[in-house]
Design a protein around this motif. Structure first.
Motif, PDB file in Angstrom:
ATOM      1  N   ARG A  46       0.717  -1.112  -0.069  1.00 54.66           N
ATOM      2  CA  ARG A  46      -0.120  -0.029   0.016  1.00 54.66           C
ATOM      3  C   ARG A  46       0.730   1.155  -0.063  1.00 54.66           C
ATOM      4  N   ILE A  47       2.131   1.139   0.730  1.00 60.81           N
ATOM      5  CA  ILE A  47       2.858   2.400   0.603  1.00 60.81           C
ATOM      6  C   ILE A  47       3.567   2.736  -0.509  1.00 60.81           C
TER       7      ILE A  47
ATOM      8  N   LYS B  68       4.053   5.891  -5.290  1.00 60.37           N
ATOM      9  CA  LYS B  68       3.822   5.848  -6.954  1.00 60.37           C
ATOM     10  C   LYS B  68       2.863   6.722  -7.307  1.00 60.37           C
ATOM     11  N   ALA B  69       1.426   6.703  -6.623  1.00 61.43           N
ATOM     12  CA  ALA B  69       0.487   7.684  -7.231  1.00 61.43           C
ATOM     13  C   ALA B  69       0.922   9.077  -6.905  1.00 61.43           C
ATOM     14  N   ARG B  70       1.477   9.557  -5.821  1.00 63.49           N
ATOM     15  CA  ARG B  70       1.941  10.640  -5.564  1.00 63.49           C
ATOM     16  C   ARG B  70       2.763  11.144  -6.737  1.00 63.49           C
ATOM     17  N   ALA B  71       3.830  10.261  -6.824  1.00 68.86           N
ATOM     18  CA  ALA B  71       4.984  10.520  -7.589  1.00 68.86           C
ATOM     19  C   ALA B  71       4.425  11.074  -9.232  1.00 68.86           C
ATOM     20  N   GLU B  72       3.352  10.253  -9.408  1.00 74.35           N
ATOM     21  CA  GLU B  72       2.876  10.269 -10.986  1.00 74.35           C
ATOM     22  C   GLU B  72       1.923  11.516 -10.814  1.00 74.35           C
ATOM     23  N   ALA B  73       1.158  11.800  -9.629  1.00 72.14           N
ATOM     24  CA  ALA B  73       0.508  13.063  -9.426  1.00 72.14           C
ATOM     25  C   ALA B  73       1.428  14.204  -9.768  1.00 72.14           C
ATOM     26  N   GLU B  74       2.397  14.112  -9.055  1.00 70.62           N
ATOM     27  CA  GLU B  74       3.511  15.122  -8.972  1.00 70.62           C
ATOM     28  C   GLU B  74       4.174  15.393 -10.489  1.00 70.62           C
ATOM     29  N   SER B  75       4.431  14.289 -11.068  1.00 69.78           N
ATOM     30  CA  SER B  75       4.973  14.216 -12.291  1.00 69.78           C
ATOM     31  C   SER B  75       3.886  15.221 -13.287  1.00 69.78           C
ATOM     32  N   LYS B  76       2.507  14.718 -13.035  1.00 63.85           N
ATOM     33  CA  LYS B  76       1.894  15.204 -14.162  1.00 63.85           C
ATOM     34  C   LYS B  76       1.450  16.641 -14.011  1.00 63.85           C
ATOM     35  N   ARG B  77       1.456  17.194 -12.564  1.00 66.39           N
ATOM     36  CA  ARG B  77       1.410  18.267 -12.332  1.00 66.39           C
ATOM     37  C   ARG B  77       2.607  19.297 -12.961  1.00 66.39           C
ATOM     38  N   LEU B  78       3.854  18.794 -12.758  1.00 68.77           N
ATOM     39  CA  LEU B  78       4.963  19.454 -13.319  1.00 68.77           C
ATOM     40  C   LEU B  78       4.953  19.406 -14.834  1.00 68.77           C
ATOM     41  N   GLN B  79       4.504  18.545 -15.350  1.00 64.45           N
ATOM     42  CA  GLN B  79       4.050  18.173 -16.958  1.00 64.45           C
ATOM     43  C   GLN B  79       3.141  19.348 -17.353  1.00 64.45           C
ATOM     44  N   GLY B  80       2.104  19.344 -16.668  1.00 58.57           N
ATOM     45  CA  GLY B  80       1.133  20.348 -17.093  1.00 58.57           C
ATOM     46  C   GLY B  80       1.600  21.790 -16.954  1.00 58.57           C
ATOM     47  N   GLN B  81       2.274  21.747 -15.994  1.00 57.90           N
ATOM     48  CA  GLN B  81       2.823  23.336 -15.665  1.00 57.90           C
ATOM     49  C   GLN B  81       3.900  23.496 -16.674  1.00 57.90           C
ATOM     50  N   GLY B  82       4.718  22.608 -17.088  1.00 54.27           N
ATOM     51  CA  GLY B  82       5.528  22.933 -18.222  1.00 54.27           C
ATOM     52  C   GLY B  82       4.916  23.205 -19.479  1.00 54.27           C
ATOM     53  N   ILE B  83       3.862  22.323 -19.922  1.00 55.58           N
ATOM     54  CA  ILE B  83       3.276  22.783 -21.038  1.00 55.58           C
ATOM     55  C   ILE B  83       2.547  24.199 -20.974  1.00 55.58           C
ATOM     56  N   ALA B  84       2.040  24.337 -19.900  1.00 60.13           N
ATOM     57  CA  ALA B  84       1.319  25.743 -19.674  1.00 60.13           C
ATOM     58  C   ALA B  84       2.187  26.845 -20.029  1.00 60.13           C
ATOM     59  N   ASP B  85       3.652  26.673 -19.271  1.00 56.84           N
ATOM     60  CA  ASP B  85       4.499  27.630 -19.475  1.00 56.84           C
ATOM     61  C   ASP B  85       4.889  27.835 -21.062  1.00 56.84           C
ATOM     62  N   GLN B  86       5.023  26.321 -21.759  1.00 56.41           N
ATOM     63  CA  GLN B  86       5.518  26.406 -23.103  1.00 56.41           C
ATOM     64  C   GLN B  86       4.526  27.233 -23.923  1.00 56.41           C
ATOM     65  N   ARG B  87       3.110  26.946 -23.851  1.00 54.56           N
ATOM     66  CA  ARG B  87       2.215  27.666 -24.419  1.00 54.56           C
ATOM     67  C   ARG B  87       2.220  29.229 -24.216  1.00 54.56           C
ATOM     68  N   ARG B  88       2.545  29.526 -23.076  1.00 50.62           N
ATOM     69  CA  ARG B  88       2.283  30.967 -22.575  1.00 50.62           C
ATOM     70  C   ARG B  88       3.550  31.628 -23.418  1.00 50.62           C
ATOM     71  N   GLU B  89       4.559  30.959 -23.522  1.00 47.57           N
ATOM     72  CA  GLU B  89       5.886  31.745 -24.156  1.00 47.57           C
ATOM     73  C   GLU B  89       5.517  31.762 -25.701  1.00 47.57           C
ATOM     74  N   ILE B  90       4.854  30.560 -26.332  1.00 50.21           N
ATOM     75  CA  ILE B  90       4.531  30.658 -27.525  1.00 50.21           C
ATOM     76  C   ILE B  90       3.539  31.731 -27.959  1.00 50.21           C
ATOM     77  N   ALA B  91       2.631  31.909 -27.074  1.00 52.51           N
ATOM     78  CA  ALA B  91       1.630  33.001 -27.132  1.00 52.51           C
ATOM     79  C   ALA B  91       2.290  34.393 -27.207  1.00 52.51           C
ATOM     80  N   ARG B  92       3.123  34.575 -26.240  1.00 56.65           N
ATOM     81  CA  ARG B  92       3.877  35.764 -26.169  1.00 56.65           C
ATOM     82  C   ARG B  92       4.673  36.284 -27.371  1.00 56.65           C
ATOM     83  N   GLY B  93       5.383  34.869 -27.789  1.00 56.67           N
ATOM     84  CA  GLY B  93       6.176  35.247 -29.114  1.00 56.67           C
ATOM     85  C   GLY B  93       5.217  35.344 -30.256  1.00 56.67           C
ATOM     86  N   LEU B  94       4.148  34.751 -30.431  1.00 55.18           N
ATOM     87  CA  LEU B  94       3.374  35.182 -31.421  1.00 55.18           C
ATOM     88  C   LEU B  94       2.589  36.424 -31.485  1.00 55.18           C
ATOM     89  N   GLU B  95       2.477  36.906 -30.008  1.00 51.36           N
ATOM     90  CA  GLU B  95       1.838  38.242 -29.940  1.00 51.36           C
ATOM     91  C   GLU B  95       3.044  39.479 -30.316  1.00 51.36           C
TER      92      GLU B  95
END
Length: 330
Positions: A195-196, A201-228
């Protein structure tokens, strides 16, 4: 002739002399009798007695001795068990006479008392209680023996229950119960460990997904800034926002085709890559932008007209409230 008589007399004299002395070992007492009657007790060292009159009737060991007695009895829950009782006893130095003359066989006497006490105490207990309270059995044996054997000059130093041996089938059943209990505890620990691991493992995956989502959001934010920034640069040279957006899309399209062509390990992807296809894509995008703007303008006009109509609609006239006592019939 006189010499022949002297030799036997000399031999007899030497025999009497040597028979007059005897030794007693340390922690031992010797009982001396004269004509079959108790005469004295002699202790360790060189001792003297009258030859042919006094004799050594016996010797008493004053050391601490141990007697092991094995008793088979039944417990309260009807389990036959064998107990080994070790009795440590000693003859009191001041009661050597009683120990020698009052008891013919002290070992048999002690054994009888041990059997009597054990078979009176153990049937009151269950098997588990016998293991847990074996000291109570030993204390009961010691108290009974001290009371009985002190009269005969024996002191009970200590009694010990040194072994408890149940029936072979009962012992096997107890071992199976113990093994099952330990397997149960082991299974609980293994489940807790699993169980432990799963939670970690679930906490690690959740943290990985959170960081991955944060990275994608930052990437899209920078792309949008570059397009602007790109649209602003194109607007400064006279290209409107629609044309700039279409130009950026077409440029990214051909950049993608170029990167795919440079990569040798990519899979086959079918994209419109002819000049006509690019021109059609640009025209379609411009047409969609124009249509979107027209729809937006129409919606603004409708909302504006609706607001004007709502402002011009007359308010509903509410009749005045009649005064108190005024007739409401017209």
């Amino acid at each position: 002739m006189g010499g022949f008589i002297l030799v036997p007399i000399l031999i007899i004299g030497l025999f009497i002399l040597f028979a007059s002395f005897f030794t007693v070992k340390q922690q031992t007492a010797a009982i001396v009798e004269r004509f079959g009657k108790f005469q004295s007790i002699r202790h360790s060292g060189l001792q003297l007695k009258i030859p042919l009159i006094d004799r050594i009737a016996g010797r008493i060991n004053l050391k601490i001795q141990q007697l092991d007695v094995i008793v088979e009895t039944k417990t309260k829950d009807d389990v036959f068990v064998r107990l080994k009782i070790s009795v440590q006893f000693q003859v009191l130095e001041q009661k050597v006479y009683d120990a020698f003359y009052k008891l013919e066989n002290p070992h048999d006497q002690i054994t009888s008392y041990v059997f009597d006490v054990v078979r009176a105490e153990v049937p009151k207990m269950k098997l588990d209680d016998v293991f847990e309270r074996k000291d109570d059995v030993a204390i009961a044996v010691k108290a009974e023996l001290n009371e009985a054997m002190s009269t005969y000059g024996y002191d009970i130093i200590k009694t010990l229950v040194t072994d408890i041996d149940p029936d072979i089938q009962v012992k096997a059943a107890m071992n199976r119960i113990n093994a099952a209990e330990r397997e149960k505890v082991a299974a609980e620990f293994e489940a807790e460990a699993e169980r432990i691991k799963i939670v970690a493992k679930a906490r690690a995956e959740a943290e990985s997904k959170r960081l991955q989502g944060q990275g994608i959001a930052d990437q899209r934010r920078e792309i949008a800034r570059g397009l602007e920034e790109s649209v602003d640069v194109l607007n400064n040279v006279g290209i409107n926002s629609q044309e700039a957006s279409a130009l950026i899309v077409v440029t990214q399209h051909y950049d993608t085709l170029q990167s795919i062509g440079e990569e040798t390990n990519t899979n086959l992807i079918l994209l419109p890559n002819s000049p006509q296809a690019g021109s059609e894509m640009l025209n379609n995008m411009i047409a969609s932008f124009v249509a979107s703007n027209q729809i937006g303008e129409e919606m603004k006009k409708k909302n504006l007209e609706k607001g004007i109509v709502m402002k011009k609609r007359p308010k509903r006239q509410t009749p005045p409230r009649p005064e108190e006592g005024e007739d409401l019939n017209y």
